[in-house]
Design an enzyme around this catalytic site. Structure first.
Site, PDB file in Angstrom:
ATOM      1  N   GLY A 143       0.842  -1.205   0.000  1.00 46.45           N
ATOM      2  CA  GLY A 143       0.000   0.000   0.000  1.00 46.45           C
ATOM      3  C   GLY A 143       0.870   1.246   0.000  1.00 46.45           C
ATOM      4  O   GLY A 143       1.841   1.335   0.763  1.00 46.45           O
ATOM      5  N   SER A 144       0.549   2.189  -0.890  1.00 49.04           N
ATOM      6  CA  SER A 144       1.381   3.394  -1.009  1.00 49.04           C
ATOM      7  C   SER A 144       0.552   4.657  -0.816  1.00 49.04           C
ATOM      8  O   SER A 144       0.807   5.676  -1.451  1.00 49.04           O
ATOM      9  CB  SER A 144       2.069   3.434  -2.361  1.00 49.04           C
ATOM     10  OG  SER A 144       1.121   3.730  -3.374  1.00 49.04           O
ATOM     11  N   ILE A 198       0.200   6.660   4.632  1.00 49.31           N
ATOM     12  CA  ILE A 198       0.848   5.892   5.703  1.00 49.31           C
ATOM     13  C   ILE A 198       1.988   5.033   5.136  1.00 49.31           C
ATOM     14  O   ILE A 198       3.106   5.030   5.652  1.00 49.31           O
ATOM     15  CB  ILE A 198      -0.184   5.023   6.465  1.00 49.31           C
ATOM     16  CG1 ILE A 198      -1.187   5.922   7.193  1.00 49.31           C
ATOM     17  CG2 ILE A 198       0.499   4.091   7.453  1.00 49.31           C
ATOM     18  CD1 ILE A 198      -2.307   5.184   7.914  1.00 49.31           C
ATOM     19  N   VAL A 207      -2.850  -0.933   4.094  1.00 49.04           N
ATOM     20  CA  VAL A 207      -3.891  -0.966   3.057  1.00 49.04           C
ATOM     21  C   VAL A 207      -5.172  -0.271   3.505  1.00 49.04           C
ATOM     22  O   VAL A 207      -6.248  -0.541   2.978  1.00 49.04           O
ATOM     23  CB  VAL A 207      -4.209  -2.422   2.630  1.00 49.04           C
ATOM     24  CG1 VAL A 207      -3.030  -3.039   1.904  1.00 49.04           C
ATOM     25  CG2 VAL A 207      -4.608  -3.257   3.837  1.00 49.04           C
ATOM     26  N   HIS A 259       9.545  37.306  -0.143  1.00 51.55           N
ATOM     27  CA  HIS A 259      10.693  36.747  -0.845  1.00 51.55           C
ATOM     28  C   HIS A 259      11.882  36.692   0.102  1.00 51.55           C
ATOM     29  O   HIS A 259      12.110  37.659   0.831  1.00 51.55           O
ATOM     30  CB  HIS A 259      11.041  37.619  -2.053  1.00 51.55           C
ATOM     31  CG  HIS A 259      12.282  37.161  -2.745  1.00 51.55           C
ATOM     32  ND1 HIS A 259      12.294  36.050  -3.572  1.00 51.55           N
ATOM     33  CD2 HIS A 259      13.557  37.648  -2.726  1.00 51.55           C
ATOM     34  CE1 HIS A 259      13.532  35.878  -4.043  1.00 51.55           C
ATOM     35  NE2 HIS A 259      14.308  36.829  -3.547  1.00 51.55           N
TER      36      HIS A 259
HETATM   37  C1  LIG Z   1       0.053   5.985  10.950  1.00 55.70           C
HETATM   38  C2  LIG Z   1      -0.988   7.043  10.794  1.00 55.70           C
HETATM   39  C3  LIG Z   1      -0.624   8.326  10.445  1.00 55.70           C
HETATM   40  C4  LIG Z   1      -1.592   9.315  10.306  1.00 55.70           C
HETATM   41  N1  LIG Z   1      -1.205  10.570   9.969  1.00 55.70           N
HETATM   42  C5  LIG Z   1      -2.139  11.530   9.819  1.00 55.70           C
HETATM   43  C6  LIG Z   1      -1.762  12.857   9.498  1.00 55.70           C
HETATM   44  O1  LIG Z   1      -0.587  13.160   9.346  1.00 55.70           O
HETATM   45  N2  LIG Z   1      -2.743  13.790   9.371  1.00 55.70           N
HETATM   46  C7  LIG Z   1      -4.063  13.476   9.526  1.00 55.70           C
HETATM   47  O2  LIG Z   1      -4.909  14.358   9.390  1.00 55.70           O
HETATM   48  N3  LIG Z   1      -4.451  12.226   9.841  1.00 55.70           N
HETATM   49  C8  LIG Z   1      -3.522  11.252   9.987  1.00 55.70           C
HETATM   50  N4  LIG Z   1      -3.913   9.991  10.334  1.00 55.70           N
HETATM   51  C9  LIG Z   1      -5.356   9.730  10.505  1.00 55.70           C
HETATM   52  C10 LIG Z   1      -5.833  10.213  11.880  1.00 55.70           C
HETATM   53  O3  LIG Z   1      -5.047   9.633  12.888  1.00 55.70           O
HETATM   54  C11 LIG Z   1      -7.304   9.854  12.044  1.00 55.70           C
HETATM   55  O4  LIG Z   1      -8.037  10.357  10.967  1.00 55.70           O
HETATM   56  C12 LIG Z   1      -7.848  10.425  13.348  1.00 55.70           C
HETATM   57  O5  LIG Z   1      -7.143   9.944  14.467  1.00 55.70           O
HETATM   58  C13 LIG Z   1      -9.339  10.076  13.478  1.00 55.70           C
HETATM   59  O6  LIG Z   1      -9.811  10.647  14.645  1.00 55.70           O
HETATM   60  P1  LIG Z   1     -11.068  10.040  15.414  1.00 55.70           P
HETATM   61  O7  LIG Z   1     -11.294  10.964  16.569  1.00 55.70           O
HETATM   62  O8  LIG Z   1     -12.163   9.781  14.485  1.00 55.70           O
HETATM   63  O9  LIG Z   1     -10.614   8.613  15.947  1.00 55.70           O
HETATM   64  P2  LIG Z   1      -9.334   8.060  16.701  1.00 55.70           P
HETATM   65  O10 LIG Z   1      -8.208   8.983  16.682  1.00 55.70           O
HETATM   66  O11 LIG Z   1      -9.150   6.676  16.175  1.00 55.70           O
HETATM   67  O12 LIG Z   1      -9.821   7.984  18.227  1.00 55.70           O
HETATM   68  C14 LIG Z   1     -10.817   7.111  18.638  1.00 55.70           C
HETATM   69  C15 LIG Z   1     -10.655   6.879  20.122  1.00 55.70           C
HETATM   70  O13 LIG Z   1     -11.778   6.168  20.587  1.00 55.70           O
HETATM   71  C16 LIG Z   1     -11.353   5.215  21.548  1.00 55.70           C
HETATM   72  N5  LIG Z   1     -12.373   4.169  21.618  1.00 55.70           N
HETATM   73  C17 LIG Z   1     -12.746   3.317  20.623  1.00 55.70           C
HETATM   74  N6  LIG Z   1     -13.738   2.523  21.061  1.00 55.70           N
HETATM   75  C18 LIG Z   1     -13.980   2.875  22.338  1.00 55.70           C
HETATM   76  C19 LIG Z   1     -14.900   2.421  23.318  1.00 55.70           C
HETATM   77  N7  LIG Z   1     -15.774   1.439  23.068  1.00 55.70           N
HETATM   78  N8  LIG Z   1     -14.874   3.000  24.540  1.00 55.70           N
HETATM   79  C20 LIG Z   1     -13.993   4.007  24.827  1.00 55.70           C
HETATM   80  N9  LIG Z   1     -13.108   4.480  23.922  1.00 55.70           N
HETATM   81  C21 LIG Z   1     -13.118   3.919  22.702  1.00 55.70           C
HETATM   82  C22 LIG Z   1     -10.028   4.739  21.011  1.00 55.70           C
HETATM   83  O14 LIG Z   1      -9.245   4.161  22.037  1.00 55.70           O
HETATM   84  C23 LIG Z   1      -9.435   6.027  20.470  1.00 55.70           C
HETATM   85  O15 LIG Z   1      -8.668   6.683  21.445  1.00 55.70           O
HETATM   86  C24 LIG Z   1      -2.960   8.996  10.499  1.00 55.70           C
HETATM   87  C25 LIG Z   1      -3.332   7.699  10.851  1.00 55.70           C
HETATM   88  C26 LIG Z   1      -2.360   6.741  11.010  1.00 55.70           C
HETATM   89  C27 LIG Z   1      -2.785   5.362  11.394  1.00 55.70           C
END
Ligand SMILES: Cc1cc2nc3c(=O)[nH]c(=O)nc-3n(C[C@H](O)[C@H](O)[C@H](O)COP(=O)(O)OP(=O)(O)OC[C@H]3O[C@@H](n4cnc5c(N)ncnc54)[C@H](O)[C@@H]3O)c2cc1C
Length: 462
Positions: free
Chosen positions: A178-179, A182, A267, A441
């Site tokens: 996957g490219s 991430i 992926v 600039h």
């Molecule tokens: C390696 C990587 C790099 C990334 N880099 C970027 C970037 O540079 N820029 C960018 O914009 N996005 C990036 N992303 C994407 C970004 O991290 C996500 O889009 C973002 O975190 C989503 O936010 P969220 O609040 O929806 O969920 P999440 O950040 O996934 O948070 C969800 C939270 O809910 C908690 N949770 C889940 N179920 C329960 C439950 N039943 N009870 C209590 N708690 C629960 C989890 O523990 C978690 O802490 C990256 C993702 C990855 C994997």
């Protein structure tokens, strides 16, 4: 225990929602089963950028002589690099703890499960379950690494992104499947650190959501840096019985066996929609996502969902914006729905990629008559002085009305430059207004003005 708003999950969707809710006067709680800040702060955006910073410093040291500097001895310490990244993530998570206190938001530690009647059961680490209720429940449980049936992750040889940022030892070789952002960020990090990296991409281009010119430039830059890239290829199966992994890759020319110490499966993501009570409450899901309206209400009144768990770009800034929109609507404010066509997307490898709006192909498919301008960093004074001449800015305008349809950048620092195009598009600016906006600039940002000038045959430095 009764609240106005309870947010389930404390990622950039959940914690930002909670802060805005508290600002608006709602008695708010956030439920989290792991660390405050979710994937973004603990396992995504922030720790990866910390790793990439180490790679950048290491690359600078390798090329010190290009800058007239002699550094006779330097080396990397892989576990110290990983430790620094974890330290940065932990520090950020502590920062959220402070913000929760400052905004008088109750943090409930445990696993939440929604129930009918706008209630949530939270089970703590000792197995004790407590019931909470709220007028509004906002689900923000995010997502995790997606597992393909052909690539089951064992966490050691076939890994997801969490393991990829905490490996106990640096692998000598790595296959990355996957490219997308991430995959490419890890490919750059490990390649810079000295791991032999092969990227396998199913689509004809790497970073396949980007404008084709950007994908081609990225492929050239990554190959020049030593990353092997296989496009139009897919990993069919993986054998982990030996000391490393053997991946069977289907290519246009037939099957090939790749061997490496580890395989990173990058992926995509899978939403955390299981075991959170959606079925019991009767909340509709489709294709792994909770279905919501423009203001993030689910089909069941009083229940909302935001972030990676709903359709739309799975990005931190999108999750935060959705949460703010959702609570402002609950507060009765006049809010516009989010424009998903004006969301910037960034990849923080070297070179960086940043883009917003339509690609050239998408704009042509929509039937626009186009004005396209491109300005290479090789013609930028700041880029020359910085030793960062790789890359360009490409802008796409509608020839008829001058609408800024898309902006695509590749090169050093472009992830900080893209906001100009996002703001310009939000304010419905035209090419001529950008062209007449004086840019400082020497900066990389001049390339935006020059690219726009190129679209209107007024470019100066080319
Ligand atoms: C390696 C990587 C790099 C990334 N880099 C970027 C970037 O540079 N820029 C960018 O914009 N996005 C990036 N992303 C994407 C970004 O991290 C996500 O889009 C973002 O975190 C989503 O936010 P969220 O609040 O929806 O969920 P999440 O950040 O996934 O948070 C969800 C939270 O809910 C908690 N949770 C889940 N179920 C329960 C439950 N039943 N009870 C209590 N708690 C629960 C989890 O523990 C978690 O802490 C990256 C993702 C990855 C994997």
């Amino acid at each position: 225990m009764k609240y106005d708003i309870i947010v389930l999950g404390s990622g950039p969707g959940g914690y930002v929602t909670a802060i805005r809710a508290s600002q608006l006067g709602f008695k708010t709680a956030v439920i989290e089963k792991e660390s405050l800040g979710g994937v973004c702060l603990n396992w995504g955006c922030i720790p990866t950028k910390a790793l990439l910073k180490s790679a950048q410093v290491f690359d600078y040291l390798k090329h010190a002589s290009d800058y007239g500097l002699t550094i006779s001895e330097f080396d990397k310490d892989f576990s110290a690099v990983v430790q620094r990244s974890r330290g940065v993530a932990n520090g950020m998570s502590k920062g959220i703890e402070f913000l929760m206190k400052k905004n008088k938001i109750d943090v409930i530690q445990g696993t939440g499960k929604i129930k009918t009647g706008k209630k949530i059961d939270v089970t703590d680490k000792d197995g004790k379950t407590t019931e909470y209720s709220a007028d509004h429940i906002i689900i923000a449980t995010g997502a995790r690494s997606r597992e393909l049936p052909s690539l089951p992750q064992d966490g050691k040889k076939v890994i997801g992104y969490r393991q990829a940022m905490t490996l106990p030892e640096q692998p000598k070789s790595m296959i990355i499947v996957g490219s997308g952002a991430i995959g490419v960020e890890f490919a750059h990090f490990y390649n810079s650190m000295g791991t032999d990296v092969t990227v396998v991409e199913f689509m004809p281009n790497i970073v396949p959501v980007e404008d084709e010119d950007i994908s081609k430039q990225m492929e050239r830059s990554m190959k020049k840096a030593g990353v092997k890239i296989m496009t139009n290829s897919s990993v069919e199966k993986v054998d982990t019985s030996g000391p490393g992994v053997k991946a069977t890759v289907k290519t246009a020319k037939g099957e090939e066996i790749l061997e490496a110490d580890v395989l990173l499966s990058a992926v995509g993501i899978k939403s955390n929609i299981e075991n959170i009570g959606l079925e019991e409450v009767g909340i509709t899901t489709d294709k792994d996502k909770i279905i919501v309206n423009d203001f993030y209400q689910t089909n069941v009144p009083g229940y909302y969902a935001i972030g990676d768990i709903v359709p739309g770009q799975a990005l931190a800034h999108v999750a935060s914006a959705e949460g703010i929109t959702c609570v402002e609507k609950i507060a009765g404010m006049h809010v516009d729905p989010i424009d998903y066509g004006n969301i910037p997307g960034c990849t923080y490898a070297t070179p960086e990629i940043a883009s917003v709006g339509l690609t050239e192909k998408q704009a042509r498919e929509k039937g626009y008559d186009l004005k396209i301008g491109k300005f290479p960093f090789s013609a930028s004074g700041k880029a020359s002085a910085s030793g960062a001449k790789d890359g360009f800015v490409k802008v796409i305008f509608d020839a008829k009305y001058g609408e800024w349809l898309g902006c695509h950048m590749i090169g050093a620092g472009v992830t900080d430059m893209i906001a100009e195009a996002v703001l310009g598009r939000k304010l419905e600016t035209t090419g001529h207004e950008v062209l007449k906006t004086i840019h400082p600039h020497p900066t990389m940002s001049e390339a935006v003005m020059e690219a726009v000038a190129a679209a209107y045959d007024e470019v100066i430095h080319m």
